[in-house]
Design a protein around this motif. Structure first.
Motif, mmCIF file in Angstrom:
data_model
loop_
_atom_site.group_PDB
_atom_site.id
_atom_site.type_symbol
_atom_site.label_atom_id
_atom_site.label_comp_id
_atom_site.label_asym_id
_atom_site.label_seq_id
_atom_site.Cartn_x
_atom_site.Cartn_y
_atom_site.Cartn_z
ATOM 1 N N MET A 1 0.821 -1.178 0.000
ATOM 2 C CA MET A 1 0.000 0.000 0.000
ATOM 3 C C MET A 1 0.871 1.249 0.000
ATOM 4 S SD MET A 1 -3.263 0.808 0.666
ATOM 5 C CE MET A 1 -4.526 1.164 1.504
ATOM 6 N N GLY A 2 1.949 1.221 0.762
ATOM 7 C CA GLY A 2 2.855 2.361 0.812
ATOM 8 C C GLY A 2 3.481 2.634 -0.542
ATOM 9 N N LEU A 3 3.714 1.543 -1.289
ATOM 10 C CA LEU A 3 4.279 1.690 -2.624
ATOM 11 C C LEU A 3 3.268 2.355 -3.558
ATOM 12 C CD1 LEU A 3 6.831 1.074 -4.173
ATOM 13 C CD2 LEU A 3 5.884 -1.150 -4.739
ATOM 14 N N LEU A 4 2.006 2.026 -3.419
ATOM 15 C CA LEU A 4 0.950 2.618 -4.236
ATOM 16 C C LEU A 4 0.812 4.101 -3.938
ATOM 17 C CD1 LEU A 4 -1.338 2.178 -6.272
ATOM 18 C CD2 LEU A 4 -2.814 1.671 -4.331
ATOM 19 N N VAL A 5 0.852 4.489 -2.694
ATOM 20 C CA VAL A 5 0.765 5.897 -2.305
ATOM 21 C C VAL A 5 1.976 6.657 -2.850
ATOM 22 C CG1 VAL A 5 0.796 7.466 -0.325
ATOM 23 C CG2 VAL A 5 -0.638 5.442 -0.271
ATOM 24 N N ALA A 6 3.137 6.043 -2.764
ATOM 25 C CA ALA A 6 4.352 6.683 -3.281
ATOM 26 C C ALA A 6 4.252 6.866 -4.789
ATOM 27 C CB ALA A 6 5.583 5.863 -2.918
ATOM 28 N N ALA A 7 3.687 5.887 -5.516
ATOM 29 C CA ALA A 7 3.534 5.979 -6.972
ATOM 30 C C ALA A 7 2.545 7.081 -7.329
ATOM 31 C CB ALA A 7 3.087 4.640 -7.545
ATOM 32 N N ILE A 8 1.458 7.148 -6.591
ATOM 33 C CA ILE A 8 0.449 8.189 -6.846
ATOM 34 C C ILE A 8 1.054 9.559 -6.593
ATOM 35 C CG2 ILE A 8 -1.734 9.151 -6.027
ATOM 36 C CD1 ILE A 8 -2.702 6.262 -5.636
ATOM 37 N N LEU A 9 1.796 9.679 -5.481
ATOM 38 C CA LEU A 9 2.453 10.962 -5.185
ATOM 39 C C LEU A 9 3.472 11.316 -6.267
ATOM 40 C CD1 LEU A 9 2.974 10.843 -1.311
ATOM 41 C CD2 LEU A 9 1.471 12.348 -2.611
ATOM 42 N N ALA A 10 4.195 10.354 -6.778
ATOM 43 C CA ALA A 10 5.177 10.598 -7.839
ATOM 44 C C ALA A 10 4.482 11.076 -9.106
ATOM 45 C CB ALA A 10 5.994 9.344 -8.109
ATOM 46 N N VAL A 11 3.333 10.452 -9.441
ATOM 47 C CA VAL A 11 2.565 10.867 -10.632
ATOM 48 C C VAL A 11 2.045 12.281 -10.435
ATOM 49 C CG1 VAL A 11 0.438 10.415 -11.940
ATOM 50 C CG2 VAL A 11 1.984 8.541 -11.394
ATOM 51 N N LEU A 12 1.546 12.594 -9.250
ATOM 52 C CA LEU A 12 1.043 13.938 -8.968
ATOM 53 C C LEU A 12 2.161 14.974 -9.041
ATOM 54 C CD1 LEU A 12 -1.483 13.279 -6.062
ATOM 55 C CD2 LEU A 12 -1.993 13.912 -8.430
ATOM 56 N N VAL A 13 3.305 14.664 -8.487
ATOM 57 C CA VAL A 13 4.449 15.582 -8.545
ATOM 58 C C VAL A 13 4.892 15.779 -9.993
ATOM 59 C CG1 VAL A 13 6.887 15.848 -7.916
ATOM 60 C CG2 VAL A 13 5.230 15.177 -6.183
ATOM 61 N N ALA A 14 4.952 14.684 -10.758
ATOM 62 C CA ALA A 14 5.347 14.787 -12.175
ATOM 63 C C ALA A 14 4.317 15.605 -12.952
ATOM 64 C CB ALA A 14 5.502 13.389 -12.784
ATOM 65 N N GLY A 15 3.032 15.364 -12.680
ATOM 66 C CA GLY A 15 1.964 16.129 -13.350
ATOM 67 C C GLY A 15 2.057 17.607 -13.001
ATOM 68 N N GLY A 16 2.328 17.890 -11.719
ATOM 69 C CA GLY A 16 2.487 19.287 -11.296
ATOM 70 C C GLY A 16 3.684 19.930 -11.983
ATOM 71 N N ALA A 17 4.767 19.193 -12.131
ATOM 72 C CA ALA A 17 5.958 19.713 -12.797
ATOM 73 C C ALA A 17 5.674 19.987 -14.269
ATOM 74 C CB ALA A 17 7.126 18.749 -12.641
ATOM 75 N N VAL A 18 4.951 19.077 -14.914
ATOM 76 C CA VAL A 18 4.585 19.278 -16.327
ATOM 77 C C VAL A 18 3.708 20.522 -16.452
ATOM 78 C CG1 VAL A 18 3.215 18.319 -18.236
ATOM 79 C CG2 VAL A 18 4.872 16.885 -17.034
ATOM 80 N N TYR A 19 2.733 20.647 -15.553
ATOM 81 C CA TYR A 19 1.850 21.818 -15.601
ATOM 82 C C TYR A 19 2.646 23.104 -15.387
ATOM 83 C CZ TYR A 19 -1.563 25.333 -14.414
ATOM 84 O OH TYR A 19 -2.274 26.490 -14.376
ATOM 85 N N LEU A 20 3.531 23.113 -14.403
ATOM 86 C CA LEU A 20 4.337 24.313 -14.149
ATOM 87 C C LEU A 20 5.242 24.630 -15.344
ATOM 88 C CD1 LEU A 20 5.305 23.865 -10.390
ATOM 89 C CD2 LEU A 20 3.689 25.504 -11.382
ATOM 90 N N GLY A 21 5.781 23.580 -15.974
ATOM 91 C CA GLY A 21 6.597 23.790 -17.176
ATOM 92 C C GLY A 21 5.769 24.377 -18.307
ATOM 93 N N TRP A 22 4.559 23.839 -18.501
ATOM 94 C CA TRP A 22 3.656 24.354 -19.535
ATOM 95 C C TRP A 22 3.278 25.814 -19.250
ATOM 96 C CZ3 TRP A 22 -1.441 26.050 -19.291
ATOM 97 C CH2 TRP A 22 -2.058 26.279 -20.524
ATOM 98 N N ALA A 23 2.960 26.132 -17.996
ATOM 99 C CA ALA A 23 2.594 27.502 -17.617
ATOM 100 C C ALA A 23 3.777 28.442 -17.835
ATOM 101 C CB ALA A 23 2.125 27.543 -16.160
ATOM 102 N N ALA A 24 4.988 27.970 -17.505
ATOM 103 C CA ALA A 24 6.183 28.803 -17.720
ATOM 104 C C ALA A 24 6.401 29.038 -19.215
ATOM 105 C CB ALA A 24 7.409 28.139 -17.097
ATOM 106 N N LEU A 25 6.168 28.015 -20.038
ATOM 107 C CA LEU A 25 6.309 28.161 -21.486
ATOM 108 C C LEU A 25 5.302 29.175 -22.022
ATOM 109 C CD1 LEU A 25 7.603 27.269 -24.149
ATOM 110 C CD2 LEU A 25 5.909 25.428 -24.250
ATOM 111 N N GLN A 26 4.065 29.104 -21.561
ATOM 112 C CA GLN A 26 3.049 30.059 -21.991
ATOM 113 C C GLN A 26 3.430 31.485 -21.567
ATOM 114 O OE1 GLN A 26 0.882 29.417 -24.090
ATOM 115 N NE2 GLN A 26 0.879 27.204 -24.004
ATOM 116 N N ALA A 27 3.933 31.635 -20.355
ATOM 117 C CA ALA A 27 4.354 32.956 -19.877
ATOM 118 C C ALA A 27 5.525 33.478 -20.714
ATOM 119 C CB ALA A 27 4.729 32.891 -18.398
#
Length: 188
Positions: A1-27
């Motif tokens: 279960m801890g591994l699943l939570v860590a994977a979900i958190l990793a996906v969320l962090v990666a998604g947030g990084a992609v979004y921030l990169g996209w927002a920076a590109l638009q800016a």
């Protein structure tokens, strides 16, 4: 279960990084667009400053240019106090009460602090109603003295922009990237 939570958190962090990169590109794109627009406006302002230094006015045979303008000939002084020559100059004379318009064309007016005088015209027309007090007994139309004519000047700057200064002195940009008229072909 801890591994699943860590994977979900990793996906969320990666998604947030992609979004921030996209927002920076638009800016960055918006900033580049704003900088490009600023540069274009700055260039147009520079070109306008040069165009502001081109003017024309009617002259009278009784004024300063008496030795150049013969009695009864319509003429205008044109001064280009800018840094570059202007091309395809059209000096437009109008006498509204006589419904009369004439155009004098000049291929190039170089920079100079001294005005050049251009007398006569290349084409003329009378269109519209003529004031009664301008019609002579023989039916011809009497024009105003040269100094009382309305004068407009149109020209193309070195950057290919077409300008017009109306008879009230207002300068207007007519078009950009205008092709200059070809030089007349000389025949022997």
């Amino acid at each position: 279960m801890g591994l699943l939570v860590a994977a979900i958190l990793a996906v969320l962090v990666a998604g947030g990084a992609v979004y921030l990169g996209w927002a920076a590109l638009q800016a960055a794109r918006q900033a580049a667009g704003a900088v490009g627009e600023f540069i274009a406006q700055h260039r147009l302002a520079d070109d306008r400053r040069d165009a502001e230094r081109v003017c024309a006015w009617a002259v009278s045979e009784r004024e300063t240019f008496e030795k150049i303008i013969t009695r009864g000939v319509v003429g205008a002084a044109v001064r280009n106090a800018g840094q570059s020559p202007v091309y395809d100059v059209e000096i437009v004379f109008t006498d509204p009460p006589a419904a009369w318009t004439a155009v004098r064309r000049v291929r190039i007016v170089p920079p100079s602090e001294q005005p050049e005088v251009y007398a006569g015209f290349d084409q003329e027309s009378t269109d519209g109603p003529v004031d009664r007090d301008r019609i002579n007994d023989d039916g011809t139309i009497r024009l105003a003295p040269s100094a009382d004519m309305h004068v407009e000047v149109r020209f193309t700057d070195a950057g290919g922009r077409r300008w017009q200064r109306d008879d009230q002195g207002r300068l207007n940009l007519q078009a950009e990237n205008v092709a200059r008229a070809p030089a007349p072909v000389e025949t022997a």
